[in-house]
Design a protein around this motif. Structure first.
Motif, PDB file in Angstrom:
ATOM      1  N   ASP A 121      29.232  -4.696  35.849  1.00 35.20           N
ATOM      2  CA  ASP A 121      27.896  -4.193  35.542  1.00 35.20           C
ATOM      3  C   ASP A 121      27.548  -2.999  36.424  1.00 35.20           C
ATOM      4  N   ILE A 122      27.915  -3.074  37.688  1.00 35.69           N
ATOM      5  CA  ILE A 122      27.634  -1.978  38.616  1.00 35.69           C
ATOM      6  C   ILE A 122      28.411  -0.732  38.202  1.00 35.69           C
ATOM      7  N   ASP A 123      29.674  -0.903  37.828  1.00 35.64           N
ATOM      8  CA  ASP A 123      30.482   0.236  37.378  1.00 35.64           C
ATOM      9  C   ASP A 123      29.902   0.856  36.110  1.00 35.64           C
ATOM     10  N   LEU A 124      29.464   0.017  35.172  1.00 34.31           N
ATOM     11  CA  LEU A 124      28.853   0.527  33.945  1.00 34.31           C
ATOM     12  C   LEU A 124      27.573   1.285  34.274  1.00 34.31           C
ATOM     13  N   TYR A 125      26.734   0.705  35.110  1.00 36.76           N
ATOM     14  CA  TYR A 125      25.485   1.364  35.506  1.00 36.76           C
ATOM     15  C   TYR A 125      25.777   2.731  36.135  1.00 36.76           C
ATOM     16  N   ASN A 126      26.712   2.770  37.070  1.00 37.27           N
ATOM     17  CA  ASN A 126      27.055   4.038  37.725  1.00 37.27           C
ATOM     18  C   ASN A 126      27.601   5.050  36.715  1.00 37.27           C
ATOM     19  N   GLY A 127      28.407   4.586  35.766  1.00 36.46           N
ATOM     20  CA  GLY A 127      28.923   5.469  34.729  1.00 36.46           C
ATOM     21  C   GLY A 127      27.816   6.032  33.860  1.00 36.46           C
ATOM     22  N   LEU A 128      26.850   5.190  33.509  1.00 35.90           N
ATOM     23  CA  LEU A 128      25.719   5.646  32.697  1.00 35.90           C
ATOM     24  C   LEU A 128      24.881   6.679  33.440  1.00 35.90           C
ATOM     25  N   VAL A 129      24.616   6.417  34.705  1.00 36.30           N
ATOM     26  CA  VAL A 129      23.836   7.366  35.502  1.00 36.30           C
ATOM     27  C   VAL A 129      24.574   8.702  35.608  1.00 36.30           C
ATOM     28  N   THR A 130      25.871   8.645  35.837  1.00 36.26           N
ATOM     29  CA  THR A 130      26.666   9.871  35.948  1.00 36.26           C
ATOM     30  C   THR A 130      26.608  10.678  34.656  1.00 36.26           C
ATOM     31  N   VAL A 131      26.772  10.010  33.514  1.00 33.35           N
ATOM     32  CA  VAL A 131      26.730  10.708  32.226  1.00 33.35           C
ATOM     33  C   VAL A 131      25.341  11.293  31.975  1.00 33.35           C
ATOM     34  N   CYS A 132      24.301  10.520  32.231  1.00 33.29           N
ATOM     35  CA  CYS A 132      22.938  11.025  32.007  1.00 33.29           C
ATOM     36  C   CYS A 132      22.649  12.235  32.895  1.00 33.29           C
ATOM     37  N   ASP A 168      21.869  17.990  33.518  1.00 33.87           N
ATOM     38  CA  ASP A 168      22.182  19.150  34.362  1.00 33.87           C
ATOM     39  C   ASP A 168      23.018  20.208  33.652  1.00 33.87           C
ATOM     40  N   ASN A 169      23.783  19.817  32.628  1.00 34.51           N
ATOM     41  CA  ASN A 169      24.720  20.724  31.947  1.00 34.51           C
ATOM     42  C   ASN A 169      24.654  20.544  30.432  1.00 34.51           C
ATOM     43  N   ALA A 202      30.359   9.698  25.114  1.00 35.86           N
ATOM     44  CA  ALA A 202      30.993   8.450  25.552  1.00 35.86           C
ATOM     45  C   ALA A 202      30.906   8.304  27.067  1.00 35.86           C
ATOM     46  N   VAL A 203      30.749   7.067  27.516  1.00 31.79           N
ATOM     47  CA  VAL A 203      30.750   6.767  28.948  1.00 31.79           C
ATOM     48  C   VAL A 203      32.200   6.500  29.346  1.00 31.79           C
ATOM     49  N   PRO A 204      32.814   7.404  30.126  1.00 33.38           N
ATOM     50  CA  PRO A 204      34.235   7.257  30.469  1.00 33.38           C
ATOM     51  C   PRO A 204      34.536   5.906  31.133  1.00 33.38           C
ATOM     52  N   GLY A 205      35.578   5.254  30.630  1.00 30.15           N
ATOM     53  CA  GLY A 205      36.009   3.981  31.190  1.00 30.15           C
ATOM     54  C   GLY A 205      35.190   2.787  30.752  1.00 30.15           C
ATOM     55  N   HIS A 206      34.212   3.004  29.861  1.00 27.07           N
ATOM     56  CA  HIS A 206      33.336   1.911  29.447  1.00 27.07           C
ATOM     57  C   HIS A 206      33.129   1.901  27.938  1.00 27.07           C
ATOM     58  N   ALA A 207      34.236   2.020  27.212  1.00 26.42           N
ATOM     59  CA  ALA A 207      34.146   1.923  25.755  1.00 26.42           C
ATOM     60  C   ALA A 207      33.596   0.543  25.417  1.00 26.42           C
ATOM     61  N   PRO A 208      32.758   0.414  24.475  1.00 28.12           N
ATOM     62  CA  PRO A 208      32.290   1.378  23.487  1.00 28.12           C
ATOM     63  C   PRO A 208      30.927   1.999  23.820  1.00 28.12           C
ATOM     64  N   TYR A 209      30.497   1.987  25.097  1.00 24.79           N
ATOM     65  CA  TYR A 209      29.165   2.495  25.446  1.00 24.79           C
ATOM     66  C   TYR A 209      29.063   3.999  25.243  1.00 24.79           C
ATOM     67  N   LYS A 210      27.940   4.402  24.634  1.00 25.43           N
ATOM     68  CA  LYS A 210      27.657   5.810  24.374  1.00 25.43           C
ATOM     69  C   LYS A 210      26.222   6.112  24.802  1.00 25.43           C
ATOM     70  N   VAL A 211      26.006   7.352  25.215  1.00 28.61           N
ATOM     71  CA  VAL A 211      24.663   7.856  25.493  1.00 28.61           C
ATOM     72  C   VAL A 211      24.289   8.755  24.319  1.00 28.61           C
ATOM     73  N   PHE A 212      23.175   8.453  23.688  1.00 31.01           N
ATOM     74  CA  PHE A 212      22.665   9.266  22.584  1.00 31.01           C
ATOM     75  C   PHE A 212      21.562  10.148  23.142  1.00 31.01           C
ATOM     76  N   TRP A 213      21.628  11.429  22.802  1.00 28.70           N
ATOM     77  CA  TRP A 213      20.680  12.364  23.395  1.00 28.70           C
ATOM     78  C   TRP A 213      20.352  13.488  22.434  1.00 28.70           C
ATOM     79  N   ALA A 214      19.273  14.199  22.738  1.00 26.72           N
ATOM     80  CA  ALA A 214      18.838  15.339  21.930  1.00 26.72           C
ATOM     81  C   ALA A 214      18.906  16.590  22.793  1.00 26.72           C
ATOM     82  N   SER A 215      19.337  17.686  22.189  1.00 29.19           N
ATOM     83  CA  SER A 215      19.465  18.930  22.946  1.00 29.19           C
ATOM     84  C   SER A 215      18.106  19.539  23.278  1.00 29.19           C
ATOM     85  N   GLU A 216      17.076  19.167  22.531  1.00 20.38           N
ATOM     86  CA  GLU A 216      15.730  19.653  22.842  1.00 20.38           C
ATOM     87  C   GLU A 216      15.281  18.988  24.133  1.00 20.38           C
TER      88      GLU A 216
END
Length: 70
Positions: A5-16, A21-22, A44-58
């Motif tokens: 769970d901690i690894d998934l959380y850290n992966g999600l924070v990193t992706v967000c 930022d980019n 996709a959240v690296p190393g945590h398939a099938p988790y994905k972050v959905f986002w809008a460019s706006e």
């Protein structure tokens, strides 16, 4: 909370953080999903398939995070 769970959380924070930022690079590396409110990007959240972050460019804005099949 177990270490998975901690690894998934850290992966999600990193992706967000990366998306916020980019957004141009994140958009290039994302796939797109058409919804009833427009196009949303999926990163996709690296190393945590099938988790994905959905986002809008706006903004950009983070819309949702959940397991999503590839």
């Amino acid at each position: 909370m177990d270490s998975g769970d901690i690894d998934l959380y850290n992966g999600l924070v990193t992706v967000c953080e990366f998306i916020l930022d980019n957004p141009a690079t994140a958009q290039r590396d994302s796939s797109a999903v058409t919804t009833n409110v427009g196009i949303r990007l999926r990163y996709a959240v690296p190393g945590h398939a099938p988790y994905k972050v959905f986002w809008a460019s706006e903004g950009p804005t983070i819309e949702a995070v959940f397991p999503y099949p590839t």
